[in-house]
Scaffold this active site. Sequence first.
Site, PDB file in Angstrom:
ATOM      1  N   ASN A   9     -33.513  64.820  60.417  1.00 36.35           N
ATOM      2  CA  ASN A   9     -32.075  64.928  60.168  1.00 36.35           C
ATOM      3  C   ASN A   9     -31.899  65.360  58.716  1.00 36.35           C
ATOM      4  O   ASN A   9     -32.104  64.567  57.812  1.00 36.35           O
ATOM      5  CB  ASN A   9     -31.403  63.570  60.436  1.00 36.35           C
ATOM      6  CG  ASN A   9     -29.933  63.582  60.079  1.00 36.35           C
ATOM      7  OD1 ASN A   9     -29.362  64.626  59.774  1.00 36.35           O
ATOM      8  ND2 ASN A   9     -29.316  62.409  60.128  1.00 36.35           N
ATOM      9  N   TRP A  10     -31.540  66.618  58.555  1.00 33.63           N
ATOM     10  CA  TRP A  10     -31.464  67.161  57.194  1.00 33.63           C
ATOM     11  C   TRP A  10     -30.194  66.726  56.459  1.00 33.63           C
ATOM     12  O   TRP A  10     -30.049  67.000  55.275  1.00 33.63           O
ATOM     13  CB  TRP A  10     -31.571  68.697  57.245  1.00 33.63           C
ATOM     14  CG  TRP A  10     -32.912  69.195  57.720  1.00 33.63           C
ATOM     15  CD1 TRP A  10     -34.050  68.453  57.916  1.00 33.63           C
ATOM     16  CD2 TRP A  10     -33.260  70.545  58.048  1.00 33.63           C
ATOM     17  NE1 TRP A  10     -35.086  69.258  58.345  1.00 33.63           N
ATOM     18  CE2 TRP A  10     -34.630  70.548  58.435  1.00 33.63           C
ATOM     19  CE3 TRP A  10     -32.573  71.758  58.054  1.00 33.63           C
ATOM     20  CZ2 TRP A  10     -35.289  71.719  58.822  1.00 33.63           C
ATOM     21  CZ3 TRP A  10     -33.230  72.922  58.440  1.00 33.63           C
ATOM     22  CH2 TRP A  10     -34.574  72.893  58.817  1.00 33.63           C
ATOM     23  N   LYS A  11     -29.276  66.098  57.178  1.00 37.64           N
ATOM     24  CA  LYS A  11     -28.018  65.633  56.561  1.00 37.64           C
ATOM     25  C   LYS A  11     -27.374  66.780  55.775  1.00 37.64           C
ATOM     26  O   LYS A  11     -27.516  67.934  56.163  1.00 37.64           O
ATOM     27  CB  LYS A  11     -28.279  64.384  55.708  1.00 37.64           C
ATOM     28  CG  LYS A  11     -28.963  63.283  56.535  1.00 37.64           C
ATOM     29  CD  LYS A  11     -29.007  61.943  55.856  1.00 37.64           C
ATOM     30  CE  LYS A  11     -29.736  60.947  56.765  1.00 37.64           C
ATOM     31  NZ  LYS A  11     -29.749  59.589  56.212  1.00 37.64           N
ATOM     32  N   HIS A  94     -24.313  58.777  64.290  1.00 32.84           N
ATOM     33  CA  HIS A  94     -25.139  58.398  63.139  1.00 32.84           C
ATOM     34  C   HIS A  94     -24.375  57.378  62.290  1.00 32.84           C
ATOM     35  O   HIS A  94     -23.152  57.451  62.182  1.00 32.84           O
ATOM     36  CB  HIS A  94     -25.489  59.637  62.310  1.00 32.84           C
ATOM     37  CG  HIS A  94     -26.528  59.346  61.278  1.00 32.84           C
ATOM     38  ND1 HIS A  94     -26.207  58.780  60.055  1.00 32.84           N
ATOM     39  CD2 HIS A  94     -27.873  59.477  61.302  1.00 32.84           C
ATOM     40  CE1 HIS A  94     -27.324  58.600  59.370  1.00 32.84           C
ATOM     41  NE2 HIS A  94     -28.347  59.014  60.102  1.00 32.84           N
ATOM     42  N   GLU A  96     -23.926  57.143  59.261  1.00 33.99           N
ATOM     43  CA  GLU A  96     -23.064  57.728  58.219  1.00 33.99           C
ATOM     44  C   GLU A  96     -21.752  58.210  58.825  1.00 33.99           C
ATOM     45  O   GLU A  96     -20.710  58.170  58.176  1.00 33.99           O
ATOM     46  CB  GLU A  96     -23.826  58.836  57.479  1.00 33.99           C
ATOM     47  CG  GLU A  96     -24.888  58.228  56.558  1.00 33.99           C
ATOM     48  CD  GLU A  96     -26.175  59.025  56.406  1.00 33.99           C
ATOM     49  OE1 GLU A  96     -26.183  60.230  56.686  1.00 33.99           O
ATOM     50  OE2 GLU A  96     -27.192  58.408  56.010  1.00 33.99           O
ATOM     51  N   GLU A 166     -31.446  52.897  64.122  1.00 35.51           N
ATOM     52  CA  GLU A 166     -31.482  53.080  62.670  1.00 35.51           C
ATOM     53  C   GLU A 166     -30.736  51.926  62.006  1.00 35.51           C
ATOM     54  O   GLU A 166     -29.510  51.976  61.876  1.00 35.51           O
ATOM     55  CB  GLU A 166     -30.811  54.407  62.289  1.00 35.51           C
ATOM     56  CG  GLU A 166     -31.476  55.625  62.898  1.00 35.51           C
ATOM     57  CD  GLU A 166     -31.201  56.879  62.078  1.00 35.51           C
ATOM     58  OE1 GLU A 166     -32.171  57.563  61.738  1.00 35.51           O
ATOM     59  OE2 GLU A 166     -30.043  57.161  61.757  1.00 35.51           O
ATOM     60  N   GLY A 172     -32.191  55.488  53.759  1.00 33.12           N
ATOM     61  CA  GLY A 172     -32.106  56.025  52.405  1.00 33.12           C
ATOM     62  C   GLY A 172     -32.330  54.980  51.321  1.00 33.12           C
ATOM     63  O   GLY A 172     -32.088  55.233  50.146  1.00 33.12           O
ATOM     64  N   SER A 212     -35.883  55.247  56.388  1.00 34.25           N
ATOM     65  CA  SER A 212     -36.983  55.308  55.427  1.00 34.25           C
ATOM     66  C   SER A 212     -38.356  55.475  56.087  1.00 34.25           C
ATOM     67  O   SER A 212     -39.336  54.880  55.639  1.00 34.25           O
ATOM     68  CB  SER A 212     -36.966  54.080  54.510  1.00 34.25           C
ATOM     69  OG  SER A 212     -35.762  54.049  53.761  1.00 34.25           O
TER      70      SER A 212
HETATM   71  P1  13P Z   1     -33.935  58.229  55.642  1.00 31.35           P
HETATM   72  O1  13P Z   1     -35.208  58.590  56.365  1.00 31.35           O
HETATM   73  O2  13P Z   1     -33.637  59.116  54.467  1.00 31.35           O
HETATM   74  O3  13P Z   1     -33.844  56.773  55.352  1.00 31.35           O
HETATM   75  O4  13P Z   1     -32.744  58.561  56.688  1.00 31.35           O
HETATM   76  C1  13P Z   1     -32.828  58.062  57.981  1.00 31.35           C
HETATM   77  C2  13P Z   1     -31.744  58.653  58.791  1.00 31.35           C
HETATM   78  O5  13P Z   1     -30.578  58.315  58.617  1.00 31.35           O
HETATM   79  C3  13P Z   1     -32.096  59.660  59.797  1.00 31.35           C
HETATM   80  O6  13P Z   1     -31.018  59.954  60.616  1.00 31.35           O
END
Ligand code: 13P
Length: 255
Positions: A9-11, A94, A96, A166, A172, A212
Amino acid sequence: MRKPYVAGNWKMNLDRAGAVKLAQEVARQSDGRGVEVGVAPPFVYVSAVSEALRGTGIHVAAQNCYYEASGAFTGEVSPGMVLDAGADSVIIGHSERRHIFGETDEQVNKKVRSALAAGLNVILCIGETLDEREANKTESVCERHTREGLKGVAAEQMAKVVVAYEPVWAIGTGKTATPGQAQEVHAFVRGLVAKLYNKQTADALRIQYGGSVKADNALELMSQADIDGALVGGASLKVEPFLAIIAAAQKAKGL
Ligand code: 13P
C-alpha cells in the site's frame, strides 16, 4: 493451502516516474513463485502502473473508491473507473480512511458491495486502535468491522475478498503486533467467517497482517497458521524490503 498474498500500500507517496519504476523493478526482480503480489498506487498513478505491470500477474489495487457508479460526487472515483484505469482490486476501509476521513462501517460496506458488483477484488481492512485494545475490545471491534463490512456479501463473492488485519497502533509506528497477538486475531476472524458463511469459505479466505511489516519480522509473522500474507506500507516503497517480504512469505509457507 491458501496462496499467500503480499500487497504494497503505497499510500500518498511517490511520483509518476517513481511509481512506474518501483512497479517495474518489483516485476523484474521478484520471483513471485507461489505468492500473489499486489501494489496499490495513488489513484492518479493507477493507469501508469497498470500499464507497466500488464501481463506480469501482479495485482494493481486502488486505495479506496466510492460506492456510486457515477454522478455529482466531486472528488470521488467509482469502482468502474478503477477497473477502467487498469486496476483489478481495491483496498476498502483502511484505518486511515476510517480514522482520518471518518468512514463508517456502513460506508465501508457499501463500498465493498459496489466494488464486488463491479468485478473488483477487495482487500477489506479491519483493526482496533490502542485504546480499544487496552479496553479489551480487540475482538468486538474486529468482529464489527468484519460483520458489518461483509453484510450482504454472498459466499460465492468471498473468493474475491481478502481481509487485512491492521491494528491501528501498529501502523507506521514501528510497533508490530507480536506473531502471537496477530495469530490470535486472525484465528478469531477466520472463526467468525466460518459462522457468518461456512467452514469452506473461512478456510479459503486469505487474511493479511498489516502494521510495520518489515523484512526482519515478516517471516515470523507469516509463519503463523492463519497469517496468509501481508499488507505492507512503508517497506513497500523500496524494491529490496518489499522483495524480502515476498521471499519471507515463500519461506514461511514452505514454497
Ligand atoms: P506500515 O507498514 O507503514 O506500518 O503501514 C501498514 C499499512 O497501513 C498498510 O496498509
